[in-house]
Design a protein around this motif. Structure first.
Motif, mmCIF file in Angstrom:
data_model
loop_
_atom_site.group_PDB
_atom_site.id
_atom_site.type_symbol
_atom_site.label_atom_id
_atom_site.label_comp_id
_atom_site.label_asym_id
_atom_site.label_seq_id
_atom_site.Cartn_x
_atom_site.Cartn_y
_atom_site.Cartn_z
ATOM 1 N N ALA A 131 -4.251 3.272 6.169
ATOM 2 C CA ALA A 131 -4.409 3.671 4.684
ATOM 3 C C ALA A 131 -4.127 2.622 3.825
ATOM 4 O O ALA A 131 -3.719 1.512 3.803
ATOM 5 N N ASN A 132 -4.868 2.842 2.395
ATOM 6 C CA ASN A 132 -4.555 2.001 1.276
ATOM 7 C C ASN A 132 -3.082 1.865 0.992
ATOM 8 O O ASN A 132 -2.378 2.826 0.948
ATOM 9 N N PRO A 133 -2.843 0.723 0.578
ATOM 10 C CA PRO A 133 -1.369 0.446 0.208
ATOM 11 C C PRO A 133 -0.956 1.464 -0.896
ATOM 12 O O PRO A 133 0.325 1.603 -1.010
ATOM 13 N N ASN A 134 -1.863 1.712 -1.702
ATOM 14 C CA ASN A 134 -1.632 2.649 -2.710
ATOM 15 C C ASN A 134 -1.066 3.834 -2.317
ATOM 16 O O ASN A 134 -0.684 4.739 -3.108
ATOM 17 N N GLY A 135 -1.356 4.222 -0.999
ATOM 18 C CA GLY A 135 -0.802 5.613 -0.392
ATOM 19 C C GLY A 135 0.390 5.757 0.200
ATOM 20 O O GLY A 135 0.645 6.450 0.757
ATOM 21 N N LYS A 136 1.136 4.613 -0.169
ATOM 22 C CA LYS A 136 2.676 4.737 0.609
ATOM 23 C C LYS A 136 3.575 5.318 -0.004
ATOM 24 O O LYS A 136 4.231 5.897 0.980
ATOM 25 N N SER A 137 3.250 5.927 -1.136
ATOM 26 C CA SER A 137 4.408 7.133 -1.694
ATOM 27 C C SER A 137 4.162 8.265 -0.875
ATOM 28 O O SER A 137 5.341 8.858 -0.815
ATOM 29 N N LYS A 138 3.063 8.472 -0.096
ATOM 30 C CA LYS A 138 3.080 9.808 0.657
ATOM 31 C C LYS A 138 3.951 9.638 1.709
ATOM 32 O O LYS A 138 4.061 10.786 2.472
ATOM 33 N N TRP A 139 4.229 8.599 2.158
ATOM 34 C CA TRP A 139 5.009 8.313 3.293
ATOM 35 C C TRP A 139 6.394 7.958 3.248
ATOM 36 O O TRP A 139 7.382 7.701 4.152
ATOM 37 N N GLU A 140 6.928 7.991 1.880
ATOM 38 C CA GLU A 140 8.241 7.487 1.484
ATOM 39 C C GLU A 140 9.302 8.576 2.097
ATOM 40 O O GLU A 140 9.053 9.851 2.253
ATOM 41 N N ASP A 141 10.808 8.097 2.253
ATOM 42 C CA ASP A 141 11.599 8.868 2.880
ATOM 43 C C ASP A 141 11.341 9.735 3.951
ATOM 44 O O ASP A 141 11.621 10.927 4.307
ATOM 45 N N GLY A 142 10.605 9.110 4.870
ATOM 46 C CA GLY A 142 10.283 9.801 6.154
ATOM 47 C C GLY A 142 8.948 10.766 6.244
ATOM 48 O O GLY A 142 8.930 11.358 7.014
ATOM 49 N N GLY A 143 8.460 10.845 4.945
ATOM 50 C CA GLY A 143 7.458 11.939 4.886
ATOM 51 C C GLY A 143 6.111 11.398 5.478
ATOM 52 O O GLY A 143 6.066 10.221 6.055
ATOM 53 N N VAL A 144 5.275 12.113 5.720
ATOM 54 C CA VAL A 144 4.001 12.191 6.245
ATOM 55 C C VAL A 144 2.984 13.164 5.364
ATOM 56 O O VAL A 144 3.359 14.410 5.253
#
Length: 275
Positions: A131-144
């Motif tokens: 994924a693009n690094p800009n999409g990291k927020s969607k994976w924060e705090d153990g998220g997917v």
């Protein structure tokens, strides 16, 4: 419940020497893991109508306006993601080039990226993502991203496997990989199977396009790509978007005009500022 039953998936075919065209043709014979989120209406990139057309062989009149490069890179880096997952977890990862089919629900298919030997002697599933690094927020705090979760839950149902991992690589550094463990949920799985069964039997097999229920912008993109196909088949069935879609089209035209005007103004400003 199917999740408490003892069953093994059917091996539908080998994909070892299969061409991409052949693979895509096999995918139209059922619902795959990447289709699960679309069936549930949670795929941010595709509508149920898109999926219906794919399964029934309707060709778009326009190519989808997306960047194919990330898709190609994702496929090319699949082995890299699998290797890095193995390094970070210490688990053995391996590939089996076969397409599987649920023995009780034959419309459910699975192309699993990799399998994992788990410490307790059981087998798990690994889904590899980039994924693009800009999409990291969607994976924060153990998220997917939820449509990815739906994908591996579909695979677990087909394969009768209780544990899956999703590994997503954002950059060319090991500390940018997100690894998420997904455990089987019998209640959600039953709901997923019911939704897929409804989509396959009541829409695909009956050749009856499903209603639009997704975000208006996404629905508009589907209509734009398949407008001629829509006219050649039957009138579109819209749920709540009959009056909204023409407004969206008008606003999109106004947006483009404003963007063009802003670009022209910026060029004039640059001309005045530059020596």
């Amino acid at each position: 419940m199917t999740t408490t039953a003892t069953y093994k998936p059917n091996v539908l075919c080998s994909t070892a020497t299969m061409t991409e065209e052949e693979w895509l043709r096999w995918r139209t014979t059922g619902i795959g893991g990447s289709d699960a989120g679309t069936v549930l209406g949670v795929n941010p990139y595709k509508t149920k109508r898109d999926l219906f057309y794919e399964k029934t062989g309707v060709k778009p009149v326009k190519a989808k306006d997306n960047n194919a490069l990330p898709l190609r890179w994702g496929h090319a880096l699949e082995e890299t993601v699998a290797e890095e997952f193995s390094i970070q977890t210490g688990l053995r990862v391996y590939e089996i080039k076969e397409m599987y089919q649920h023995p009780l629900y034959p419309f459910m298919l699975a192309n699993v990226d990799r399998f994992i030997d788990l410490p307790d002697g059981s087998v798990g599933i690994l889904e590899c993502k980039t994924a693009n690094p800009n999409g990291k927020s969607k994976w924060e705090d153990g998220g997917v991203p939820f449509h990815y979760e739906c994908q591996v839950r579909h695979y677990m149902a087909v394969m009768n496997i209780d544990v899956a991992y999703i590994a997503c690589l954002f950059e060319n550094s090991s500390d940018t990989m997100a690894i998420r463990k997904i455990e089987r949920d019998p209640v959600f799985e039953e709901e997923l199977i019911a939704a897929e069964k409804d989509f396959w039997e009541n829409y695909v097999l009956k050749n009856d396009p499903p209603a639009f229920t997704e975000k208006p912008e996404l629905c508009f993109e589907t209509i734009d790509r398949y407008v001629q196909a829509q006219i050649s088949k039957k009138a579109m069935t819209l749920t709540g978007f009959d009056e909204v879609l023409p407004t969206i089209a008008e606003l999109k035209e106004k947006k483009k005009a404003l963007e063009d005007a802003a670009k022209a103004v910026q060029e004039q400003i640059d001309t005045l500022i530059l020596p």
